[in-house]
Design a protein around this motif. Structure first.
Motif, PDB file in Angstrom:
ATOM      1  N   ILE A  50      11.561   0.098  -2.213  1.00 55.40           N
ATOM      2  CA  ILE A  50      10.188   0.287  -1.732  1.00 55.40           C
ATOM      3  C   ILE A  50      10.001   1.742  -1.314  1.00 55.40           C
ATOM      4  N   PHE A  51       8.866   2.323  -1.738  1.00 55.49           N
ATOM      5  CA  PHE A  51       8.526   3.648  -1.227  1.00 55.49           C
ATOM      6  C   PHE A  51       7.163   3.670  -0.540  1.00 55.49           C
ATOM      7  N   VAL A  52       6.348   2.633  -0.707  1.00 59.64           N
ATOM      8  CA  VAL A  52       5.080   2.522   0.025  1.00 59.64           C
ATOM      9  C   VAL A  52       4.817   1.053   0.351  1.00 59.64           C
ATOM     10  N   PHE A  53       4.554   0.787   1.633  1.00 61.67           N
ATOM     11  CA  PHE A  53       4.037  -0.506   2.071  1.00 61.67           C
ATOM     12  C   PHE A  53       2.534  -0.330   2.198  1.00 61.67           C
ATOM     13  N   LEU A  54       1.765  -1.256   1.649  1.00 61.27           N
ATOM     14  CA  LEU A  54       0.295  -1.210   1.729  1.00 61.27           C
ATOM     15  C   LEU A  54      -0.157  -2.340   2.650  1.00 61.27           C
ATOM     16  N   ASP A  55      -0.356  -1.994   3.911  1.00 61.74           N
ATOM     17  CA  ASP A  55      -0.690  -2.994   4.921  1.00 61.74           C
ATOM     18  C   ASP A  55      -2.132  -3.449   4.784  1.00 61.74           C
ATOM     19  N   ARG A  56      -2.338  -4.740   4.960  1.00 62.03           N
ATOM     20  CA  ARG A  56      -3.685  -5.317   4.904  1.00 62.03           C
ATOM     21  C   ARG A  56      -4.383  -5.156   6.243  1.00 62.03           C
ATOM     22  N   GLU A  57      -5.693  -5.320   6.188  1.00 66.86           N
ATOM     23  CA  GLU A  57      -6.505  -5.355   7.408  1.00 66.86           C
ATOM     24  C   GLU A  57      -6.214  -6.682   8.094  1.00 66.86           C
ATOM     25  N   GLU A  58      -5.796  -6.622   9.359  1.00 66.67           N
ATOM     26  CA  GLU A  58      -5.484  -7.855  10.075  1.00 66.67           C
ATOM     27  C   GLU A  58      -5.967  -7.775  11.513  1.00 66.67           C
ATOM     28  N   SER A  61      -7.620  -4.782  13.005  1.00 68.74           N
ATOM     29  CA  SER A  61      -6.964  -3.491  12.789  1.00 68.74           C
ATOM     30  C   SER A  61      -7.233  -3.028  11.367  1.00 68.74           C
ATOM     31  N   PRO A  62      -7.428  -1.715  11.190  1.00 66.51           N
ATOM     32  CA  PRO A  62      -7.668  -1.227   9.833  1.00 66.51           C
ATOM     33  C   PRO A  62      -6.407  -1.339   8.994  1.00 66.51           C
ATOM     34  N   PRO A  63      -6.556  -1.353   7.674  1.00 65.50           N
ATOM     35  CA  PRO A  63      -5.358  -1.347   6.844  1.00 65.50           C
ATOM     36  C   PRO A  63      -4.605  -0.038   7.056  1.00 65.50           C
ATOM     37  N   GLY A  64      -3.364  -0.031   6.660  1.00 61.10           N
ATOM     38  CA  GLY A  64      -2.550   1.169   6.806  1.00 61.10           C
ATOM     39  C   GLY A  64      -1.555   1.277   5.679  1.00 61.10           C
ATOM     40  N   ILE A  65      -0.808   2.356   5.696  1.00 64.89           N
ATOM     41  CA  ILE A  65       0.298   2.501   4.756  1.00 64.89           C
ATOM     42  C   ILE A  65       1.541   2.857   5.548  1.00 64.89           C
ATOM     43  N   THR A  66       2.675   2.547   4.962  1.00 66.37           N
ATOM     44  CA  THR A  66       3.954   2.916   5.544  1.00 66.37           C
ATOM     45  C   THR A  66       4.724   3.669   4.481  1.00 66.37           C
ATOM     46  N   VAL A  67       5.202   4.864   4.840  1.00 67.41           N
ATOM     47  CA  VAL A  67       5.935   5.720   3.912  1.00 67.41           C
ATOM     48  C   VAL A  67       7.164   6.293   4.612  1.00 67.41           C
ATOM     49  N   LYS A  68       8.137   6.694   3.812  1.00 69.47           N
ATOM     50  CA  LYS A  68       9.352   7.313   4.342  1.00 69.47           C
ATOM     51  C   LYS A  68       9.209   8.829   4.222  1.00 69.47           C
ATOM     52  N   GLY A  95      13.043   7.389   9.287  1.00 61.40           N
ATOM     53  CA  GLY A  95      11.944   8.240   8.857  1.00 61.40           C
ATOM     54  C   GLY A  95      10.696   7.519   8.395  1.00 61.40           C
ATOM     55  N   TRP A  96      10.672   6.186   8.448  1.00 54.65           N
ATOM     56  CA  TRP A  96       9.494   5.439   8.019  1.00 54.65           C
ATOM     57  C   TRP A  96       8.410   5.513   9.087  1.00 54.65           C
ATOM     58  N   VAL A  97       7.175   5.782   8.648  1.00 57.07           N
ATOM     59  CA  VAL A  97       6.023   5.919   9.540  1.00 57.07           C
ATOM     60  C   VAL A  97       4.901   5.019   9.038  1.00 57.07           C
ATOM     61  N   THR A  98       4.268   4.300   9.950  1.00 56.92           N
ATOM     62  CA  THR A  98       3.110   3.470   9.621  1.00 56.92           C
ATOM     63  C   THR A  98       1.866   4.216  10.090  1.00 56.92           C
ATOM     64  N   ILE A  99       0.940   4.428   9.158  1.00 61.31           N
ATOM     65  CA  ILE A  99      -0.237   5.261   9.395  1.00 61.31           C
ATOM     66  C   ILE A  99      -1.494   4.429   9.160  1.00 61.31           C
ATOM     67  N   PRO A 100      -2.369   4.313  10.173  1.00 62.03           N
ATOM     68  CA  PRO A 100      -3.624   3.583   9.961  1.00 62.03           C
ATOM     69  C   PRO A 100      -4.562   4.384   9.068  1.00 62.03           C
ATOM     70  N   LEU A 101      -5.372   3.681   8.304  1.00 59.26           N
ATOM     71  CA  LEU A 101      -6.271   4.340   7.356  1.00 59.26           C
ATOM     72  C   LEU A 101      -7.692   4.480   7.860  1.00 59.26           C
ATOM     73  N   GLY A 102      -8.018   3.884   8.964  1.00 60.96           N
ATOM     74  CA  GLY A 102      -9.377   3.976   9.472  1.00 60.96           C
ATOM     75  C   GLY A 102      -9.413   4.599  10.847  1.00 60.96           C
ATOM     76  N   GLY A 103     -10.598   4.890  11.279  1.00 66.56           N
ATOM     77  CA  GLY A 103     -10.773   5.411  12.623  1.00 66.56           C
ATOM     78  C   GLY A 103     -10.812   6.920  12.675  1.00 66.56           C
ATOM     79  N   PRO A 104     -11.143   7.441  13.842  1.00 63.97           N
ATOM     80  CA  PRO A 104     -11.221   8.890  14.002  1.00 63.97           C
ATOM     81  C   PRO A 104      -9.852   9.532  13.810  1.00 63.97           C
ATOM     82  N   GLY A 105      -9.834  10.649  13.133  1.00 60.03           N
ATOM     83  CA  GLY A 105      -8.585  11.372  12.919  1.00 60.03           C
ATOM     84  C   GLY A 105      -7.752  10.847  11.770  1.00 60.03           C
ATOM     85  N   ALA A 106      -8.269   9.859  11.033  1.00 57.80           N
ATOM     86  CA  ALA A 106      -7.519   9.321   9.890  1.00 57.80           C
ATOM     87  C   ALA A 106      -7.339  10.418   8.848  1.00 57.80           C
TER      88      ALA A 106
END
Length: 142
Positions: A50-58, A61-68, A95-106
Motif C-alpha cells: 500500500i502506498f495510499v489509503f483513501l479514507d471515506r467520509e465518516e 469527518s471529511p475524507p482524507g488520505i494516508t501516505v508514507k 512516517g505514515w501521515v493521515t491528512i484530512p481533505l476538507g476544511g480550512p488549511g486543507a
C-alpha cells in the motif's frame, strides 16, 4: 494582492470528495499501481504494498488520505496541515501521515498528488520507480 483575492481568482476549491477522487486517479496512473479494498477501505498498491489509503467520509469527518512520507521536509509540511495526525496502529512511527481533505488549511490537490508520488517512490521497487522516471523526464536545468 490579498490572500482572499488570490483565492477568488483561482476559483473555488474542489470539494473534498473531488480531491479524493483526483488523488485516487493520479495514484492509479502510476506504473504498476492498482486499487484494492482490504478492510472495506480503498487503498492503492504497487507490488502488493500500500502506498495510499483513501479514507471515506465518516461521522461528519471529511475524507482524507494516508501516505508514507519519509522525507523530513515533506513529513513536517504534511503534519502542519490542520487536522493531520501520525497514522494509528504504529504506522506513524514509520512516517505514515493521515491528512484530512476538507476544511480550512486543507492542502491543494497538486500537493496531495506530490505526496502520493513520494509515498509511491518510498514503497515501490526500484525498477518500478525507474519506469516512472523514464515516463517523466527531469525538469530543465537538472
Amino acid at each position: 494582492m490579498t490572500k482572499q483575492r488570490a483565492a477568488q481568482r483561482a476559483g473555488p476549491r474542489p470539494g473534498s470528495r473531488a480531491v479524493r477522487e483526483r488523488v485516487r486517479e493520479f495514484a492509479l496512473a502510476l506504473p504498476g499501481a492498482w486499487e484494492d479494498f482490504p478492510w472495506g477501505q480503498s487503498v492503492v498498491k504497487v507490488h502488493r504494498k500500500i502506498f495510499v489509503f483513501l479514507d471515506r467520509e465518516e461521522g461528519g469527518s471529511p475524507p482524507g488520505i494516508t501516505v508514507k512520507l519519509t522525507d523530513p521536509g515533506a513529513h513536517g509540511h504534511a503534519m502542519a496541515v490542520p487536522g493531520a495526525v501520525p497514522t494509528g496502529y504504529g504506522l506513524g512511527r514509520a512516517g505514515w501521515v493521515t491528512i484530512p481533505l476538507g476544511g480550512p488549511g486543507a492542502p491543494p490537490p497538486e500537493l496531495l498528488c506530490d505526496w502520493a508520488e513520494e509515498s509511491y517512490r518510498t514503497v515501490a521497487p526500484r525498477r518500478t520507480v525507474a519506469l516512472l522516471d523514464a515516463e517523466r523526464p527531469p525538469p530543465p536545468g537538472t
